[in-house]
Scaffold this active site. Sequence first.
Site, PDB file in Angstrom:
ATOM      1  N   ARG A 222     -36.795 -75.391 -35.314  1.00  0.00           N
ATOM      2  CA  ARG A 222     -37.074 -74.130 -34.621  1.00  0.00           C
ATOM      3  C   ARG A 222     -38.476 -74.174 -34.012  1.00  0.00           C
ATOM      4  NH1 ARG A 222     -36.636 -73.629 -39.828  1.00  0.00           N
ATOM      5  NH2 ARG A 222     -34.652 -72.534 -39.793  1.00  0.00           N
TER       6      ARG A 222
ATOM      7  N   ASN B  92     -45.183 -82.042 -36.837  1.00  0.00           N
ATOM      8  CA  ASN B  92     -45.179 -80.642 -36.393  1.00  0.00           C
ATOM      9  C   ASN B  92     -44.881 -79.669 -37.534  1.00  0.00           C
ATOM     10  OD1 ASN B  92     -44.610 -78.337 -34.357  1.00  0.00           O
ATOM     11  ND2 ASN B  92     -42.671 -78.597 -35.452  1.00  0.00           N
ATOM     12  N   ALA B  93     -44.167 -80.117 -38.574  1.00  0.00           N
ATOM     13  CA  ALA B  93     -43.807 -79.202 -39.671  1.00  0.00           C
ATOM     14  C   ALA B  93     -45.081 -78.567 -40.223  1.00  0.00           C
ATOM     15  CB  ALA B  93     -43.085 -79.960 -40.782  1.00  0.00           C
TER      16      ALA B  93
ATOM     17  N   TYR C 124     -54.686 -72.561 -45.118  1.00  0.00           N
ATOM     18  CA  TYR C 124     -54.135 -73.057 -43.845  1.00  0.00           C
ATOM     19  C   TYR C 124     -55.242 -73.711 -42.996  1.00  0.00           C
ATOM     20  CZ  TYR C 124     -51.606 -72.743 -39.337  1.00  0.00           C
ATOM     21  OH  TYR C 124     -50.986 -73.016 -38.139  1.00  0.00           O
TER      22      TYR C 124
ATOM     23  N   LYS D  16     -55.637 -77.511 -41.645  1.00  0.00           N
ATOM     24  CA  LYS D  16     -55.637 -77.810 -40.210  1.00  0.00           C
ATOM     25  C   LYS D  16     -56.965 -78.430 -39.765  1.00  0.00           C
ATOM     26  CE  LYS D  16     -51.450 -76.335 -39.345  1.00  0.00           C
ATOM     27  NZ  LYS D  16     -50.389 -77.271 -38.932  1.00  0.00           N
TER      28      LYS D  16
HETATM   29  P1  NAD Z   1     -42.055 -72.607 -37.432  1.00  0.00           P
HETATM   30  O1  NAD Z   1     -42.215 -71.960 -38.757  1.00  0.00           O
HETATM   31  O2  NAD Z   1     -41.269 -71.919 -36.389  1.00  0.00           O
HETATM   32  O3  NAD Z   1     -41.468 -74.078 -37.619  1.00  0.00           O
HETATM   33  C1  NAD Z   1     -41.992 -74.974 -38.573  1.00  0.00           C
HETATM   34  C2  NAD Z   1     -40.889 -75.870 -39.052  1.00  0.00           C
HETATM   35  O4  NAD Z   1     -41.416 -76.718 -40.081  1.00  0.00           O
HETATM   36  C3  NAD Z   1     -39.716 -75.088 -39.672  1.00  0.00           C
HETATM   37  O5  NAD Z   1     -38.492 -75.464 -39.080  1.00  0.00           O
HETATM   38  C4  NAD Z   1     -39.779 -75.461 -41.147  1.00  0.00           C
HETATM   39  O6  NAD Z   1     -38.507 -75.489 -41.782  1.00  0.00           O
HETATM   40  C5  NAD Z   1     -40.419 -76.845 -41.079  1.00  0.00           C
HETATM   41  N1  NAD Z   1     -40.999 -77.191 -42.382  1.00  0.00           N
HETATM   42  C6  NAD Z   1     -41.827 -76.445 -43.130  1.00  0.00           C
HETATM   43  N2  NAD Z   1     -42.058 -77.053 -44.306  1.00  0.00           N
HETATM   44  C7  NAD Z   1     -41.373 -78.217 -44.295  1.00  0.00           C
HETATM   45  C8  NAD Z   1     -41.199 -79.258 -45.230  1.00  0.00           C
HETATM   46  N3  NAD Z   1     -41.789 -79.216 -46.428  1.00  0.00           N
HETATM   47  N4  NAD Z   1     -40.410 -80.301 -44.897  1.00  0.00           N
HETATM   48  C9  NAD Z   1     -39.801 -80.358 -43.690  1.00  0.00           C
HETATM   49  N5  NAD Z   1     -39.918 -79.382 -42.758  1.00  0.00           N
HETATM   50  C10 NAD Z   1     -40.686 -78.318 -43.062  1.00  0.00           C
HETATM   51  O7  NAD Z   1     -43.554 -72.912 -36.927  1.00  0.00           O
HETATM   52  P2  NAD Z   1     -44.136 -73.102 -35.434  1.00  0.00           P
HETATM   53  O8  NAD Z   1     -44.763 -71.835 -35.027  1.00  0.00           O
HETATM   54  O9  NAD Z   1     -43.137 -73.725 -34.537  1.00  0.00           O
HETATM   55  O10 NAD Z   1     -45.342 -74.128 -35.745  1.00  0.00           O
HETATM   56  C11 NAD Z   1     -45.221 -75.528 -35.602  1.00  0.00           C
HETATM   57  C12 NAD Z   1     -46.573 -76.153 -35.916  1.00  0.00           C
HETATM   58  O11 NAD Z   1     -47.582 -75.619 -35.046  1.00  0.00           O
HETATM   59  C13 NAD Z   1     -47.052 -75.868 -37.340  1.00  0.00           C
HETATM   60  O12 NAD Z   1     -47.684 -77.024 -37.860  1.00  0.00           O
HETATM   61  C14 NAD Z   1     -48.042 -74.733 -37.162  1.00  0.00           C
HETATM   62  O13 NAD Z   1     -48.999 -74.690 -38.186  1.00  0.00           O
HETATM   63  C15 NAD Z   1     -48.648 -75.097 -35.822  1.00  0.00           C
HETATM   64  N6  NAD Z   1     -49.234 -73.920 -35.126  1.00  0.00           N
HETATM   65  C16 NAD Z   1     -48.452 -72.883 -34.687  1.00  0.00           C
HETATM   66  C17 NAD Z   1     -49.068 -71.783 -34.037  1.00  0.00           C
HETATM   67  C18 NAD Z   1     -48.264 -70.610 -33.501  1.00  0.00           C
HETATM   68  O14 NAD Z   1     -48.841 -69.693 -32.893  1.00  0.00           O
HETATM   69  N7  NAD Z   1     -46.960 -70.567 -33.678  1.00  0.00           N
HETATM   70  C19 NAD Z   1     -50.447 -71.758 -33.864  1.00  0.00           C
HETATM   71  C20 NAD Z   1     -51.199 -72.816 -34.351  1.00  0.00           C
HETATM   72  C21 NAD Z   1     -50.590 -73.909 -34.963  1.00  0.00           C
END
Ligand code: NAD
Length: 479
Positions: free
Chosen positions: A249, A321-322, A385, A389
């Site tokens: 996702r 990315n997770a 977090y 990061k």
């Molecule tokens: P999201 O929660 O939509 O997706 C993250 C995915 O990682 C999920 O599908 C989840 O099941 C998977 N995941 C989590 N733990 C896991 C594990 N132990 N093993 C395997 N898979 C696992 O998050 P997102 O918003 O798409 O974020 C993606 C990345 O970008 C993350 O690392 C997040 O920290 C980073 N990020 C996002 C934002 C934002 O605004 N959305 C901002 C800064 C950084």
Amino acid sequence: MSDLLVDLSARPWFRQAVKQLGLPLPTPQALRRPKGPRVDRPLEGRVVVAAGAPGGQLTDVLARTLAEAGATPHVVGEALAAPWTAAAEAWSRPVTLHAPDAAPDADLTAHGLVFDATGLRDPAGLRALYDLFHPWLPALGRCGRIIVIGRPAGEADTPAAAAAMAALEGFVRSLAKEIGRKGATAHVVSVGAGAEPRLPALLRFLLSDRAAFLSGQPWRLSATVDAPATTGWTQPLAGQTVLLTGAARGIGAATAELLAAEGAHVICLDRPGDEGPLGAVARAIGGTVLAVDITADDAPEAIVAHLNAHHGGRLDAVIHNAGITRDKTLARMSEAQWDQAVAVNLGAVVDIDAALLAGPLAEGGRIVCLSSVAGIAGNVGQTNYAASKAGLVGYVAALAKAAAERNIAVNAVAPGFIETRLTAAIPAVTREVGRRLSALGQGGLPRDVGELITYLATPHSTGLTGQVIRACGGMFIGA
Ligand code: NAD
């Protein structure tokens, strides 16, 4: 998730009403995003204005790059006429020359303004920036691009030249904030000695619609990692295998689609129990499903075993990315909340890379980690977090050095406010403030981050390693 202000601002009556009534409302410009995969001539028909300080060293490469990418060049300054005309003729592009002291025609709209600052020797020379951008800024169109190209301050032969090069970063970061309301963005590229052949691919990317949500960023090109044998401009990931964690996702799902569109076979990894959405993502792009909890003790072995069984034991790129948030102020945070965030966001990345670097990750491979602007700036309720990061920032810098001997590039992407379920869960007022805190006045979409990740996963990004690049629309917080 849709952004009402961006939608309304696309309607002329709304913009006019805001202006006439003096309403304290931002009118963010809807960003122009690419349709479909990479093409040979991404700048076809777009006007790009080029200029340079005297003594510029990159005129030839700039002229060739822009002409080959299909741009319609306008050149400011007689001194640049000869190389530009030669390159433009080779690619059948007409060049228009402008006298340095003449204002541009009122009806000329430029997609890009590119300035070669490599010839700057001292602070007085910086005046060349003012002389170009002051008269030409009004000609920059919506969603336009400004690129300033210099050399690393650390490679300058005098302190005065170093000062001039370092100044470019402050100039560009500020300019990015001034032009963001048009949906326009600005970047500074510093080209290290020997890295000149890596400039064309980066310029193409930054000038294209793929860089819609990137702004105010310094890009440091070096010759640290050897360039692979020539890669075409289209389908740069053809025949390559990419492992993408957290693919079910959000940013991961959007990235999976973009990687596959550029020819990659994507191994889509997510948690066991998430096979439903994960399978849907993988099926849509002809990828493979790998259901593994990346924090499990045997996760690295399971990944390597999958590569051995299905992909000949070889991997070209891995995208970590997770990620998870477990927000609480430190005084209220449980041990489990601390441990989970650090284990998923940082510990698992280090362990998986160790296993991949011990075998499967090929010579010339790429590693991309997902950091966050919160890791750079800090955030209330996110000590766990932000620690994880920020840890990635130090990690990519160190690993890039170690992996360079196998020509493996290691970089991090730091997203700002991205419209995903993470940010949809934020209370409405805080969410609204978060969106407007960027120079572009809006949040990014998952695919905007995916475009940067995809660029870093392709051989086109070879000149970049050990860096953290923000996908934040020029956010006002952080470095
Ligand atoms: P999201 O929660 O939509 O997706 C993250 C995915 O990682 C999920 O599908 C989840 O099941 C998977 N995941 C989590 N733990 C896991 C594990 N132990 N093993 C395997 N898979 C696992 O998050 P997102 O918003 O798409 O974020 C993606 C990345 O970008 C993350 O690392 C997040 O920290 C980073 N990020 C996002 C934002 C934002 O605004 N959305 C901002 C800064 C950084």
